[in-house]
Design a protein around this motif. Structure first.
Motif, mmCIF file in Angstrom:
data_model
loop_
_atom_site.group_PDB
_atom_site.id
_atom_site.type_symbol
_atom_site.label_atom_id
_atom_site.label_comp_id
_atom_site.label_asym_id
_atom_site.label_seq_id
_atom_site.Cartn_x
_atom_site.Cartn_y
_atom_site.Cartn_z
ATOM 1 N N LEU A 126 12.384 49.556 44.023
ATOM 2 C CA LEU A 126 13.044 48.360 44.509
ATOM 3 C C LEU A 126 14.541 48.420 44.288
ATOM 4 N N ALA A 127 14.960 49.005 43.171
ATOM 5 C CA ALA A 127 16.394 49.067 42.864
ATOM 6 C C ALA A 127 17.159 49.906 43.859
ATOM 7 N N SER A 128 16.476 50.799 44.585
ATOM 8 C CA SER A 128 17.172 51.692 45.497
ATOM 9 C C SER A 128 17.262 51.140 46.910
ATOM 10 N N LEU A 129 16.666 49.962 47.176
ATOM 11 C CA LEU A 129 16.672 49.414 48.517
ATOM 12 C C LEU A 129 17.941 48.605 48.757
ATOM 13 N N PRO A 130 18.387 48.475 50.045
ATOM 14 C CA PRO A 130 19.538 47.617 50.344
ATOM 15 C C PRO A 130 19.277 46.197 49.867
ATOM 16 N N SER A 131 20.328 45.502 49.488
ATOM 17 C CA SER A 131 20.145 44.192 48.881
ATOM 18 C C SER A 131 21.152 43.199 49.413
ATOM 19 N N ALA A 145 27.461 56.774 42.813
ATOM 20 C CA ALA A 145 26.582 55.621 42.961
ATOM 21 C C ALA A 145 27.214 54.426 42.263
ATOM 22 N N ILE A 146 26.956 53.243 42.816
ATOM 23 C CA ILE A 146 27.430 51.987 42.251
ATOM 24 C C ILE A 146 26.221 51.089 42.046
ATOM 25 N N VAL A 147 26.078 50.592 40.821
ATOM 26 C CA VAL A 147 24.929 49.783 40.442
ATOM 27 C C VAL A 147 25.397 48.408 39.998
ATOM 28 N N HIS A 148 24.652 47.375 40.395
ATOM 29 C CA HIS A 148 24.796 46.083 39.742
ATOM 30 C C HIS A 148 23.426 45.664 39.241
ATOM 31 N N ASP A 149 23.265 45.686 37.931
ATOM 32 C CA ASP A 149 22.003 45.323 37.309
ATOM 33 C C ASP A 149 20.865 46.157 37.893
ATOM 34 N N GLN A 150 19.937 45.548 38.641
ATOM 35 C CA GLN A 150 18.808 46.289 39.204
ATOM 36 C C GLN A 150 19.027 46.693 40.653
ATOM 37 N N ASP A 151 20.210 46.438 41.180
ATOM 38 C CA ASP A 151 20.514 46.781 42.573
ATOM 39 C C ASP A 151 21.373 48.028 42.646
ATOM 40 N N LEU A 152 20.936 48.973 43.451
ATOM 41 C CA LEU A 152 21.791 50.091 43.825
ATOM 42 C C LEU A 152 22.645 49.605 44.985
ATOM 43 N N LEU A 163 20.963 58.981 37.633
ATOM 44 C CA LEU A 163 21.823 58.332 36.643
ATOM 45 C C LEU A 163 21.977 56.845 36.953
ATOM 46 N N ALA A 164 21.891 56.470 38.231
ATOM 47 C CA ALA A 164 21.881 55.055 38.589
ATOM 48 C C ALA A 164 20.623 54.384 38.037
ATOM 49 N N ARG A 165 19.487 55.063 38.106
ATOM 50 C CA ARG A 165 18.251 54.532 37.515
ATOM 51 C C ARG A 165 18.402 54.365 35.998
ATOM 52 N N PHE A 166 19.035 55.346 35.382
ATOM 53 C CA PHE A 166 19.274 55.298 33.941
ATOM 54 C C PHE A 166 20.123 54.076 33.587
ATOM 55 N N ALA A 167 21.136 53.783 34.414
ATOM 56 C CA ALA A 167 21.988 52.621 34.176
ATOM 57 C C ALA A 167 21.203 51.320 34.357
ATOM 58 N N ALA A 175 27.722 49.437 36.966
ATOM 59 C CA ALA A 175 27.789 50.815 36.492
ATOM 60 C C ALA A 175 28.242 51.696 37.641
ATOM 61 N N VAL A 176 29.005 52.720 37.311
ATOM 62 C CA VAL A 176 29.509 53.656 38.319
ATOM 63 C C VAL A 176 29.231 55.074 37.849
ATOM 64 N N VAL A 177 28.703 55.881 38.770
ATOM 65 C CA VAL A 177 28.432 57.297 38.525
ATOM 66 C C VAL A 177 29.318 58.107 39.465
ATOM 67 N N THR A 178 30.048 59.076 38.928
ATOM 68 C CA THR A 178 30.817 60.001 39.760
ATOM 69 C C THR A 178 30.519 61.423 39.292
ATOM 70 N N MET A 179 30.194 62.308 40.240
ATOM 71 C CA MET A 179 29.765 63.664 39.909
ATOM 72 C C MET A 179 30.465 64.647 40.844
ATOM 73 N N ALA A 180 31.159 65.616 40.274
ATOM 74 C CA ALA A 180 31.910 66.598 41.055
ATOM 75 C C ALA A 180 31.495 68.007 40.675
ATOM 76 N N ASN A 181 31.481 68.912 41.650
ATOM 77 C CA ASN A 181 31.139 70.306 41.364
ATOM 78 C C ASN A 181 32.399 71.171 41.294
ATOM 79 N N ARG A 182 33.344 70.709 40.465
ATOM 80 C CA ARG A 182 34.542 71.481 40.153
ATOM 81 C C ARG A 182 35.072 71.018 38.825
ATOM 82 N N ASN A 183 35.630 71.918 38.068
ATOM 83 C CA ASN A 183 36.251 71.548 36.795
ATOM 84 C C ASN A 183 37.584 70.846 37.016
#
Length: 474
Positions: free
Chosen positions: A12-17, A49-56, A267-271, A345-353
């Protein structure tokens, strides 16, 4: 039955809200700005990813997971999350604490019978589990091997970490300074294995990852059918601008501190799990009060420069206090920030140092704050009498800059010169005059210069005009 319920919550958290609808302008700006900033910063790929409580609220990606094959980055691209791994190790040992199997002030020497690191200072307090979790043990930063050096990044095995420990010594007294230590959190992983009677990797899977439905998170890069989704990591470009591919490392004995892999969605689920606990839902995986304890400041350096919870970092950024962790290992930079008050919560992931993923995440928080939380935002703003969508887009202003982005903001349009790490501070709002003519709004709310748009024979907006110069739509 419990497992089915948990999985349902995650789906449910991954559905549009409706929450995302209320923040549509803010999320659109965050998405467009982030994609542009990634490109100008020459980052191969970025997932977020951007999370608010249980909403992605939003998740997305831009660029490439692999440059050679031009495989696009996606929200389920797997990245090395490096030191974000420490959060899972911290949760594991606090589960054992709550079961009475360890105490935070237990000396490490009583928790690990083979702990023989030399104490370099007479009169130092004993090193405790609390010290390891707050990075105040005085331990060296690393085990005594050069595993952060390429081209192979030879991480030590668990056995090598133990063998080398007796040849190392503390560099400070315990409880004296904050000294970040991958060695210390690796030892916490050993405590988890010792006191649970279960291998570290198996314990993490059974007691944390599986119950939370984090099927794309693992204590190392997966070698099963998920492997094609792993991003290629790249080193920082030198003066020649090249992006050297990094080997797919195995953190081995340093896994509890830096070895995990995950996705933006996981990581959004973790948040969201953390917000469930903090919001008063029934205990799940961890006791709610224990999570609050982990995220509270447990250590502050004398000059207030560093604050630590238990495994969690605590960060004062602007006027907000965030918790979470970042990660930096061969080819990857990642960040998870959580605000327990606003429940963003905000997740940012990059494949470069050497990517400013911390800055990216902080800017997104600023954008979200401009709109408020979904609960206190009074719906969408009132629109104007004209259709603004034809004007929205990016306009090429080279060689004087990168581009001008025109986007919806509040009850009209705004314009932003890219690249910028301060989109809110540098945006210029536009007020409609008539036809294709607009006027900028100054910081004192007075009218500024005119901005107009040109159309082709088909009625499509093709150019923006201001200060006597015409710029083409990209």
């Amino acid at each position: 039955m419990t497992r089915i319920l948990l999985c349902t919550l995650i789906i449910l958290a991954s559905l549009p809200s409706m929450a995302a609808d209320k923040l549509s302008n803010e999320l659109a700006l965050a998405e467009s700005w982030l994609a542009a900033q990634r490109a100008y910063d020459r980052v191969p790929g970025l997932s977020a990813a951007i999370v608010h409580d249980q909403d992605l609220l939003w998740s997305g990606a831009s660029g490439f997971a692999d440059l050679d094959s031009q495989r696009p980055a996606s929200v389920d691209t797997i990245y090395g999350i490096c030191s974000i791994s420490k959060l899972f190790t911290g949760v594991a040992v606090m589960q054992l604490r709550d079961q009475g199997k360890v105490q935070l002030d237990d000396p490490v020497s009583t928790l690990l019978p083979w702990f023989n690191l030399q104490q370099g200072f007479d009169g130092s307090p004993e090193i405790t589990l609390r010290n390891l979790l707050t990075h105040t043990s005085g331990l060296p930063r690393e085990a005594d091997t050069p595993y952060w050096v390429g081209p192979d990044f030879p991480f030590p095995s668990r056995e090598q970490v133990r063998e080398l420990l007796g040849g190392q010594a503390t560099i400070y007294e315990a409880d004296r300074y904050h000294q970040y230590s991958n060695l210390g959190l690796s030892l916490v992983g050993e405590i988890v294995a010792e006191k649970s009677g279960q291998g570290y990797e198996a314990y993490i899977g059974e007691h944390i990852l599986d119950p939370l439905g984090m099927t794309d998170t693992s204590t190392g890069f997966p070698t099963d059918n998920r492997e094609p989704r792993i991003a290629t990591g790249y080193g920082y470009s030198g003066r020649d601008g090249a992006l050297p591919p990094m080997p797919r490392y195995d953190a081995r004995g340093i896994t509890p501190a830096a070895g995990f892999a995950s996705t933006a969605l996981d990581l959004a689920r973790f948040a969201s799990w953390q917000f469930r606990l903090l919001g008063g839902k029934p205990d799940e995986v961890l006791q709610a009060n224990t999570l609050r304890e982990m995220q509270r400041v447990q250590w502050m350096d004398w000059d207030w420069s560093v604050a630590r919870g238990l495994a969690f970092g605590v960060y004062r950024i602007g006027n907000r206090t965030l918790t979470g962790h970042g990660g930096d290992c061969p080819g990857f930079n990642t960040r998870l920030y959580l605000d327990p008050l606003s429940r963003y919560a905000v997740v940012t992931m990059a494949n470069r140092n050497n990517v400013n993923v911390d800055g990216y995440a902080a800017v997104i928080f600023n954008i979200l704050e401009a709109g408020g939380t979904p609960e206190d935002k009074a719906g969408k703003e009132n629109g104007t009498d004209i259709d603004l969508s034809p004007y929205i887009g990016n306009y090429d202003i080279r060689p004087w800059g990168g581009e001008d982005m025109v986007f919806r903001w509040k009850d009209g349009l705004a314009m932003l010169n890219l690249p910028t790490m301060d989109p809110l501070g540098n945006m210029v709002r536009l007020k409609h005059i008539e036809g294709d003519r607009f006027q900028t709004i100054r910081s004192d709310d007075q009218a500024g210069h005119e901005v107009s748009f040109r159309r082709n024979a088909n009625g499509e907006v093709t150019h923006i005009l201001y200060h006597g110069v015409v710029w083409p739509k990209m």
